[in-house]
Design a protein around this motif. Structure first.
Motif, PDB file in Angstrom:
ATOM      1  N   PRO A 210     -24.067  77.935  66.528  1.00 25.18           N
ATOM      2  CA  PRO A 210     -22.651  78.110  66.157  1.00 25.18           C
ATOM      3  C   PRO A 210     -22.225  79.559  66.340  1.00 25.18           C
ATOM      4  O   PRO A 210     -22.923  80.472  65.899  1.00 25.18           O
ATOM      5  CB  PRO A 210     -22.622  77.698  64.687  1.00 25.18           C
ATOM      6  CG  PRO A 210     -24.019  77.882  64.208  1.00 25.18           C
ATOM      7  CD  PRO A 210     -24.905  77.570  65.363  1.00 25.18           C
ATOM      8  N   PRO A 211     -21.107  79.818  66.992  1.00 23.00           N
ATOM      9  CA  PRO A 211     -20.695  81.204  67.265  1.00 23.00           C
ATOM     10  C   PRO A 211     -20.180  81.893  66.013  1.00 23.00           C
ATOM     11  O   PRO A 211     -19.584  81.277  65.131  1.00 23.00           O
ATOM     12  CB  PRO A 211     -19.579  81.025  68.294  1.00 23.00           C
ATOM     13  CG  PRO A 211     -19.012  79.671  68.006  1.00 23.00           C
ATOM     14  CD  PRO A 211     -20.168  78.833  67.564  1.00 23.00           C
TER      15      PRO A 211
ATOM     16  N   GLY B  63     -16.034  69.261  64.158  1.00 22.46           N
ATOM     17  CA  GLY B  63     -14.886  69.655  63.377  1.00 22.46           C
ATOM     18  C   GLY B  63     -14.605  71.129  63.426  1.00 22.46           C
ATOM     19  O   GLY B  63     -13.630  71.589  62.847  1.00 22.46           O
ATOM     20  N   VAL B  64     -15.456  71.929  64.106  1.00 25.00           N
ATOM     21  CA  VAL B  64     -15.207  73.351  64.253  1.00 25.00           C
ATOM     22  C   VAL B  64     -14.028  73.529  65.191  1.00 25.00           C
ATOM     23  O   VAL B  64     -14.045  73.056  66.317  1.00 25.00           O
ATOM     24  CB  VAL B  64     -16.448  74.076  64.800  1.00 25.00           C
ATOM     25  CG1 VAL B  64     -16.157  75.554  65.000  1.00 25.00           C
ATOM     26  CG2 VAL B  64     -17.613  73.890  63.853  1.00 25.00           C
TER      27      VAL B  64
ATOM     28  N   LEU C 119     -15.109  75.254  73.172  1.00 29.51           N
ATOM     29  CA  LEU C 119     -16.226  76.193  73.290  1.00 29.51           C
ATOM     30  C   LEU C 119     -17.016  76.271  71.994  1.00 29.51           C
ATOM     31  O   LEU C 119     -18.262  76.259  72.005  1.00 29.51           O
ATOM     32  CB  LEU C 119     -15.687  77.572  73.679  1.00 29.51           C
ATOM     33  CG  LEU C 119     -16.723  78.676  73.894  1.00 29.51           C
ATOM     34  CD1 LEU C 119     -17.722  78.276  74.975  1.00 29.51           C
ATOM     35  CD2 LEU C 119     -16.038  79.988  74.271  1.00 29.51           C
ATOM     36  N   ARG C 120     -16.333  76.335  70.858  1.00 29.62           N
ATOM     37  CA  ARG C 120     -17.033  76.380  69.574  1.00 29.62           C
ATOM     38  C   ARG C 120     -17.864  75.117  69.357  1.00 29.62           C
ATOM     39  O   ARG C 120     -19.016  75.182  68.932  1.00 29.62           O
ATOM     40  CB  ARG C 120     -16.016  76.539  68.431  1.00 29.62           C
ATOM     41  CG  ARG C 120     -15.381  77.921  68.334  1.00 29.62           C
ATOM     42  CD  ARG C 120     -14.428  77.987  67.161  1.00 29.62           C
ATOM     43  NE  ARG C 120     -13.808  79.294  67.017  1.00 29.62           N
ATOM     44  CZ  ARG C 120     -14.355  80.328  66.396  1.00 29.62           C
ATOM     45  NH1 ARG C 120     -15.553  80.190  65.866  1.00 29.62           N
ATOM     46  NH2 ARG C 120     -13.720  81.474  66.298  1.00 29.62           N
TER      47      ARG C 120
ATOM     48  N   VAL D  99     -17.936  85.746  73.323  1.00 30.99           N
ATOM     49  CA  VAL D  99     -18.477  85.038  72.159  1.00 30.99           C
ATOM     50  C   VAL D  99     -19.526  85.920  71.491  1.00 30.99           C
ATOM     51  O   VAL D  99     -20.446  86.423  72.160  1.00 30.99           O
ATOM     52  CB  VAL D  99     -19.110  83.694  72.579  1.00 30.99           C
ATOM     53  CG1 VAL D  99     -19.671  82.978  71.361  1.00 30.99           C
ATOM     54  CG2 VAL D  99     -18.083  82.824  73.285  1.00 30.99           C
ATOM     55  N   THR D 100     -19.389  86.104  70.203  1.00 29.83           N
ATOM     56  CA  THR D 100     -20.402  86.799  69.413  1.00 29.83           C
ATOM     57  C   THR D 100     -21.321  85.759  68.797  1.00 29.83           C
ATOM     58  O   THR D 100     -20.865  84.842  68.100  1.00 29.83           O
ATOM     59  CB  THR D 100     -19.756  87.651  68.311  1.00 29.83           C
ATOM     60  OG1 THR D 100     -18.847  88.575  68.912  1.00 29.83           O
ATOM     61  CG2 THR D 100     -20.819  88.422  67.533  1.00 29.83           C
ATOM     62  N   LEU D 101     -22.624  85.899  69.057  1.00 28.27           N
ATOM     63  CA  LEU D 101     -23.612  84.901  68.645  1.00 28.27           C
ATOM     64  C   LEU D 101     -24.401  85.387  67.434  1.00 28.27           C
ATOM     65  O   LEU D 101     -24.495  86.594  67.191  1.00 28.27           O
ATOM     66  CB  LEU D 101     -24.565  84.610  69.811  1.00 28.27           C
ATOM     67  CG  LEU D 101     -23.913  84.081  71.091  1.00 28.27           C
ATOM     68  CD1 LEU D 101     -24.921  84.072  72.223  1.00 28.27           C
ATOM     69  CD2 LEU D 101     -23.358  82.683  70.865  1.00 28.27           C
ATOM     70  N   PRO D 102     -24.988  84.474  66.674  1.00 30.49           N
ATOM     71  CA  PRO D 102     -25.837  84.873  65.546  1.00 30.49           C
ATOM     72  C   PRO D 102     -27.059  85.634  66.041  1.00 30.49           C
ATOM     73  O   PRO D 102     -27.531  85.419  67.171  1.00 30.49           O
ATOM     74  CB  PRO D 102     -26.247  83.534  64.907  1.00 30.49           C
ATOM     75  CG  PRO D 102     -25.256  82.540  65.423  1.00 30.49           C
ATOM     76  CD  PRO D 102     -24.853  83.011  66.771  1.00 30.49           C
TER      77      PRO D 102
END
Length: 660
Positions: free
Chosen positions: A182-183, A161-162, A172-173, A200-203
């Motif tokens: 999760p990005p 659902g993202v 991609l998400r 993409v910025t990652l955790p």
């Protein structure tokens, strides 16, 4: 099969299908009901079996199956195999519940068995569900500390659902979320004629780093489900991932060579093109270069492009080593090379020549430092002399035939750069033995060019430790001439497919014709390297002076001819004597290239054939400009030869011809 049994089979299939649908719905929407749905489905199947009649044979099968799973559980506990023990316990409970419901039908024992099974399932399921939720919330908290979260990302980010602002961003998400990463944000999403790219910025965290995602590239590509070829690399920051989806390959067509891109080795050489059509440039000065790749992947093409540009540079010279039988790769460039080796013995002589030149140039720099009163630490092409490029094709074969050369090469790579002597080494089989069983030797290459390879093992050997995990997929370069380059330039920091120019045989011949005519040093092991062969001694007369013009055996004494030489004392080759003498005869006024062509000299049929040798002599300081004529064409004359006494105290400006 009897009609009654067929009806029961269809009923069982229908119930199973309905149970599966309900189970999937529960997992997706109401995951807390999943164990109850499974237990209810098993109870329904048991009652269906009871309605069809359960005989002694069915009870025996149920009993044996339950005993087998119980034994599996006991074995897992005994041998401390938690996975086997858990699987055996789960199957034992399922079979026991189904057996009781099939035997008793809708009754008190059946409801008790179903209740116990459901309660046991929740005892296992609830702790697992809580752990997953805590992990997901902890990830969200860490992400929030690192920066703001996108609007589409909430506590339920781990579930489907993202969504994003486009189909590609949404895919991609969801693909990254399915990996458990999760990005935080997806930016710089833009589309080109060849596909699309995104940043993409990652955790934060090791298991959510860009390298962790790159290592799961195949799974991420499957999760995306979009057409094209997925390419990943580390972004500008450690927690940034650069995603490129290539739908169309812009490098599918061969790129013809456009001619030399430099006239001085201080300039950048154009090797080929990037996917966006931009030029791939690299400066070879003060850097050693390693070219690696499997056979038939374009290594020779890259060497030809480098050789063609170095030959065109007025302040650079090549020394070539080709270990292929017949020297078929570098052999055509022989006339542009200062020295050429095609055997291990000649290669040894060439490397000794290079070492002597290192020592000679080091002495000159030391002398210049004394004369100027300030340190002179680098040999500057065009100021102190020429730069040397030792190009070695089939490095692995050279070391295989003479293993001792590995140490000599390693030593020269460490010492030679500051005096502008560089090594360009190509090999099809990079391995630890090629570098003398010393992995540190590979750190001496400031420029690494990787062509296609057939497996992943050579990737880290060619491009450096950890290159494969960082996205340098040389094993996926699918066409000859495709390469990846790593150097000190920021433009080469990230892995990107490029393609080198293709140089035809006619272009090689034309380039050699234009820039050839270099006087090749004869490599003989017995002669001290760097020393030119002496002219032949004139024949001597008989002891005591002899008489007249007669030889001891009768007849006239042969006429003695003066051997024409260059200012450094080396002999002028026969095919260059006429051109040299024509410039010498022109005197201080000099002569233009067109004037040389009009004389009808041998081996000088065009401006190109005259320009190559003249430019080589200019680089050595033997020929200088004498001004322009009325048509603004440059005239050339010979530089004045200095006597030995006059040449001794060399001033800094006069050093421009040293090392030619």
């Amino acid at each position: 099969m009897p009609a009654r049994d067929r009806a029961l089979l269809r009923a069982a299939i229908s119930v199973t299908s309905a149970a599966g649908t309900a189970f999937r719905w529960c997992l997706r929407r109401r995951y807390e009901l999943a164990p109850a749905a499974v237990s209810s489905s098993l109870t329904g199947l048991g009652w269906l079996h009871h309605a069809s009649g359960v005989g002694m044979g069915e009870h025996v099968v149920y009993g044996l199956s339950t005993a087998a799973t119980a034994a599996l559980t006991a074995g897992g506990v005994k041998h401390k195999k938690s996975v086997l023990a858990a699987a055996g316990a789960g199957m034992t409970v399922v079979l026991g519940d189904t057996w009781i419901n099939a035997g008793a039908g809708p009754s008190a024992p059946a409801f008790v068995a179903t209740g116990i099974t459901t309660l046991g399932a929740y005892c296992v399921y609830v702790p697992w569900l809580l752990r997953r939720r805590d992990e997901r919330m902890r990830l969200q908290i860490d992400a929030a500390k690192a920066g703001s979260l996108p609007g589409a990302l909430g506590i339920g980010a781990g579930a489907p659902g993202v969504t994003g602002e486009s189909e590609e961003e949404t895919a991609l998400r969801r693909a990254l979320t399915a990996l458990g990463i999760p990005p935080l944000d997806v930016t710089a999403l833009h589309f080109t004629d060849n596909g699309w790219t995104a940043l993409v910025t990652l955790p934060p965290g090791r298991r959510t780093s860009a390298e962790a995602v790159i290592s799961q590239r195949q799974q991420l590509s499957a999760n995306l489900g979009l057409p094209g070829r997925l390419l990943l690399s580390v972004g500008g920051q450690d927690n940034q991932l650069l995603v490129r989806m290539q739908v169309h390959d812009p490098l599918a067509e061969t790129i013809p060579w456009e001619g030399p891109s430099i006239t001085s080795i201080t300039e950048e050489i154009v090797l080929g093109r990037s996917p966006d059509g931009s030029e791939v440039r690299v400066c070879l000065l003060y850097s050693h270069t390693l070219i690696g790749g499997a056979t038939d992947n374009g290594k020779s093409g890259l060497l030809n492009v480098l050789a063609g540009n170095i030959a065109a540079a007025v302040d650079a010279e090549m020394l070539l080593v080709d270990m292929k039988p017949g020297a078929v790769e570098l052999g055509p460039w022989r006339d542009c090379a200062r020295a050429f080796a095609d055997t291990p013995a000649k290669a040894r002589a060439l490397l000794r020549m290079a070492r002597q030149e290192v020592e000679r140039r080091g002495g000159i720099l030391a002398q210049l430092s004394k004369e100027t009163g300030k340190p002179v630490r680098k040999w500057i092409p065009g100021v102190h002399g020429t730069a040397w490029f030792v190009i070695i094709d089939e490095l692995a074969e050279l070391i295989r035939q003479d293993p001792k050369l590995a140490k000599e090469l390693e030593s020269l790579r460490q010492l030679a750069r500051f005096v502008a002597i560089h090594f360009v080494e190509a090999t099809q089989s990079p391995s630890k033995k090629v570098f003398g069983d010393n992995t540190d030797a590979r750190q001496q290459y400031q420029i690494r060019i990787g062509l296609g390879v057939t497996e992943t093992t050579p990737v880290n050997i060619i491009m450096g430790p950890g290159a494969l995990g960082a996205g340098w997929y040389l094993n996926e370069l699918n066409l000859p001439g495709k390469f990846m380059i790593s150097s000190r330039s920021p433009e080469h920091a990230e892995p990107m497919e490029r393609r080198a120019f293709m140089m035809s045989d006619d272009q090689i011949a034309a380039t050699v014709h234009r820039y050839g005519g270099v006087e090749v040093v004869e490599l003989i092991s017995e002669r001290p390297l760097g020393e030119r062969p002496k002219p032949p001694e004139p024949p001597q007369g008989p002891p005591g002076g002899g008489g007249g013009g007669e030889r001891p055996g009768g007849g006239e004494r042969p006429t003695l001819h003066v051997v024409p030489t260059y200012p450094d004392g080396s002999e002028i080759p026969n095919h260059r004597v006429a051109l040299w003498q024509a410039i010498e005869k022109a005197g201080p006024a000099g002569i233009t290239l067109n004037g040389l062509v009009s004389l009808g000299l041998p081996n000088v049929g065009s401006r190109t054939s005259a320009d190559g040798p003249v430019q080589q002599w200019r680089a050595k300081g033997w020929v200088v400009e004498a001004g322009k004529d009325e048509n603004r064409a440059m005239r050339f004359r010979l530089a004045r030869r200095r006597t030995a006494t006059a040449a001794a105290p060399v001033k800094e400006k006069e050093r421009t011809t040293v090392g030619g």
